[in-house]
Design a protein around this motif. Sequence first.
Motif: not given
Lengths: 204, 204
Positions: A47, A51, A64, A66, A90, B1-6, B8, B10-11, B27-28
């Motif tokens: 992962a 990333l 960030i 994709d 964040r 939480m909404h991530f701007s990247s898949k 990210l 995943q990690a 996340l940090r």
Amino acid sequence: MHFSSKLLEQAVEEFGKLPGVGKKTALRLVLHLLKQSKEDVNRFSQAFTQLKEHIKYCQHCFNISDTSTCEICQSVKRDRATICVVEDTRDVMAIENTNQYQGVYHVLGGLISPMDGVGPSDLRIESLIDRVKQGEVKEVILALSATMEGDTTIFYLYRKLQEFDIEISTIARGIAFGGELEYVDEVTLGRSIMTRVPYERKVG
Amino acid sequence: MHFSSKLLEQAVEEFGKLPGVGKKTALRLVLHLLKQSKEDVNRFSQAFTQLKEHIKYCQHCFNISDTSTCEICQSVKRDRATICVVEDTRDVMAIENTNQYQGVYHVLGGLISPMDGVGPSDLRIESLIDRVKQGEVKEVILALSATMEGDTTIFYLYRKLQEFDIEISTIARGIAFGGELEYVDEVTLGRSIMTRVPYERKVG
């Protein structure tokens, strides 16, 4: 700490490099990972390499992403005349969670911090100026942390941006909603009083 | 939480699976890793896959080791007639740090815990019995946590081991050195009084 295995020591050391993770926590996490299946451990490791290898930053706002342009910058619903300047991803997530903001972002990638050797040239400030120069922008909101570094960066950005015909604002500071006065620190409370707003303007 | 990247997301998800690591912490940590060089991230990831792939457990005591027999079991200075039974590697490290113990170990790999679906057959109990059967062992010290699971495991091991002509002991429980009476919990204090020892026997 004396480790019975070099591999174990290495893994603990790598975990221990993370901010806020001490040796004992690192050991606990590594032993937890050891109990997982080989596939799980591989997925865990991959992962991060995936990333790091495939991560992209939006060419407009440097969030960030994709894709080469992030979802927010692609969206037709967003107001491109308003740019909210933030420290990192964040903060974008935190502001997006409020569902209050309809403009676009600009991710600086840090704050000016001489103590940590971070100067203006290490941040994405030039590209922010470039965006403003294109003339479409009407307002820049500086949504940075209320710390020494945040204030320094705000001051620096303000000086850079004031030559353009745009509004420059910072997010409101004061006591938090639901906060009880007696628990608020003195600096915040003092500034809240100094920067008081007429009752009519209050936004619920 | 909404991530701007898949990637990210995943990690962050993988990190968040670790015990005691929430989404925000994950996340940090991921954003911290992202700031590191590619080599650093690769070294981080590989430490875990390498560990999982090449980890060995000592064939005698089942402690984590780089060789098929661990350093402690190899050492001629250690007393093979005394086996200290512990839950996992961390306990071996903790006891080794005291520099008080000169015997060898037996790592169970967990404690009996019906709630977590861990029964006696999931632990390395049979191999402990085998070691005792060989006749060299004179004492087995049960150094397990003072919890429900620890007590259950001690009781189970005691029943299994009592048929052999060996001493079975548990580590002393009571108030910690430097501990003030008023802060000690009632159970510990109560048991300390019940299991009081003559003053002469006190070991400094």
